[in-house]
Design a protein around this motif. Structure first.
Motif: not given
Length: 391
Positions: A5-16, A53-59, A61-64
């Motif tokens: 469960l912690r691993a699932e939360q960690a990978v989702l948190g990493a992508v967020l 989604h705008p969050a995944v654009s190259t511009k 990357k600095a701030v999500v």
């Protein structure tokens, strides 16, 4: 807390925290997560990524932008109930380092492999018991094929070859389970078959090519079939007297495996049917019994959390071996041609980048060169570089 469960939360948190990590998790699928809310969140992330989604654009990357988190929760909430916005912050807090997303994803995949193998082993066991009740084998054979295909797919996702490998020690299965349905009918078919093989000249020729002693559920019946097979192999006449003598020579009467009364009861019985038909009934029950035993062994392997996924897959394929053996003889008995083996998958089915991400190994450091003694000539450069790819 459960490490999976912690691993699932960690990978989702990493992508967020870093939507760009999705590019390194192309081998991870929503169904690999154990909790429905986690499956919905990961599927939502992939959907937003696909829709640019705008969050995944190259511009970006600095701030999500905060919209990445809110839009992910909103998209996931369309497919699962009970998801709240604060849970996204719980996921972010559960991620030690967003750059380790492939490693956390590998942990999720490892748990999914154990869980998937367990689910399909249970289905095989249920199909075998149902077939034993119906007097059929198709359900067990179908589930065995499905399980073998799943094991092959999981092996390629994990980055290994699906090769059967015997475990160092047999898996510790649960206590004895209730016998399969139709036990009395199976014992009766075995007695009828032995009676036919003893009393009818040449009957052994109908079954000796594909029926084995292990196909008999009753150990005493298996020993008697071995005796009949020995007489047939030596070209000696088969009747109740020669069978009794062969059993006595093998010590079956002395050690209590058989009694003269048991043997007389079998020989005096009336064989209802031909040897070939009765033999088919015996091997059919052997197939469902073997399928149930293989399923129990595979489930015991999958429930061992200390077993690495590659070992689990190899040991599970090995546990299917006895079933494949009985199946081949069942097909021979029924005149069914052996299936054409599927071609081996090409390397394109498992790209190196995907395998490396799934394994999430560290790149090994080059070995340190030994210090040269003063006055020694410099060593010649290596003739060629190593062909091994770090994983």
């Amino acid at each position: 807390m459960n490490p999976l469960l912690r691993a699932e939360q960690a990978v989702l948190g990493a992508v967020l925290l870093d939507p760009g990590q999705l590019a390194r998790l192309g081998w991870l699928a929503p169904e690999h997560f154990s909790r429905p809310v986690h499956r919905a969140l990961f599927a939502a992330m992939r959907t937003l990524h696909t829709n640019a989604h705008p969050a995944v654009s190259t511009k970006a990357k600095a701030v999500v932008p905060l919209s990445w988190v809110t839009d992910t929760v909103a998209e996931a909430s369309r497919h699962v109930r009970g998801l709240t916005a604060p849970y996204a912050h719980v996921l972010i807090a559960a991620c030690p380092r967003s750059g380790n997303a492939p490693l956390y994803g590998r942990m999720v995949l490892e748990g999914a492999i154990h869980r998937t193998v367990t689910e399909h082993a249970v289905r095989l066991h249920q199909a075998a018991r149902a077939d034993a009740l119906r007097g059929d084998v198709e359900g067990a054979l179908h589930q065995a094929d499905v399980l073998a295909g799943v094991l092959g797919d999981l092996a390629r996702r994990w980055g290994t070859e699906p090769r059967p490998l015997a475990p160092a020690a047999p898996p510790a299965t649960a206590a004895a389970e209730p016998p399969l349905a139709g036990t009395d009918e199976v014992a009766e078919d075995e007695r009828f078959l032995l009676a036919v093989l003893t009393e009818r000249s040449g009957a052994m020729n109908e079954v000796v090519g594909w029926l084995r002693p292990d196909d008999f559920a009753d150990p005493a019946h298996a020993h008697l079939y071995q005796c009949l097979g020995a007489l047939h192999h030596r070209g000696e006449p088969i009747d109740r007297m020669t069978l009794l003598w062969e059993a006595q020579r093998r010590g079956l009467l002395a050690d209590g495996t058989l009694t003269a009364e048991q043997l007389a009861g079998i020989c005096d019985g009336v064989g209802a049917g031909t040897a070939e038909w009765l033999g088919e009934q015996v091997i059919r029950s052997s197939l469902t019994r073997t399928a149930a035993e293989s399923a129990r062994a595979i489930r015991a392997l999958a429930e061992n959390e200390a077993l690495a996924p590659g070992q689990l897959i190899s040991h599970a394929l090995h546990a299917l071996g006895p079933l494949d053996n009985v199946r081949a003889r069942w097909q021979s008995a029924n005149g069914i041609p052996a299936p054409t083996p599927a071609p081996a998958p090409t390397t394109g089915d498992s790209p190196p980048a995907r395998v490396h991400a799934a394994l999430a190994r560290s790149t090994p450091r080059p070995p340190a060169r030994p210090p040269q003694r003063s006055g020694a000539l410099p060593s010649a450069p290596a003739a060629r570089t190593s062909s091994r790819t770090p994983i």
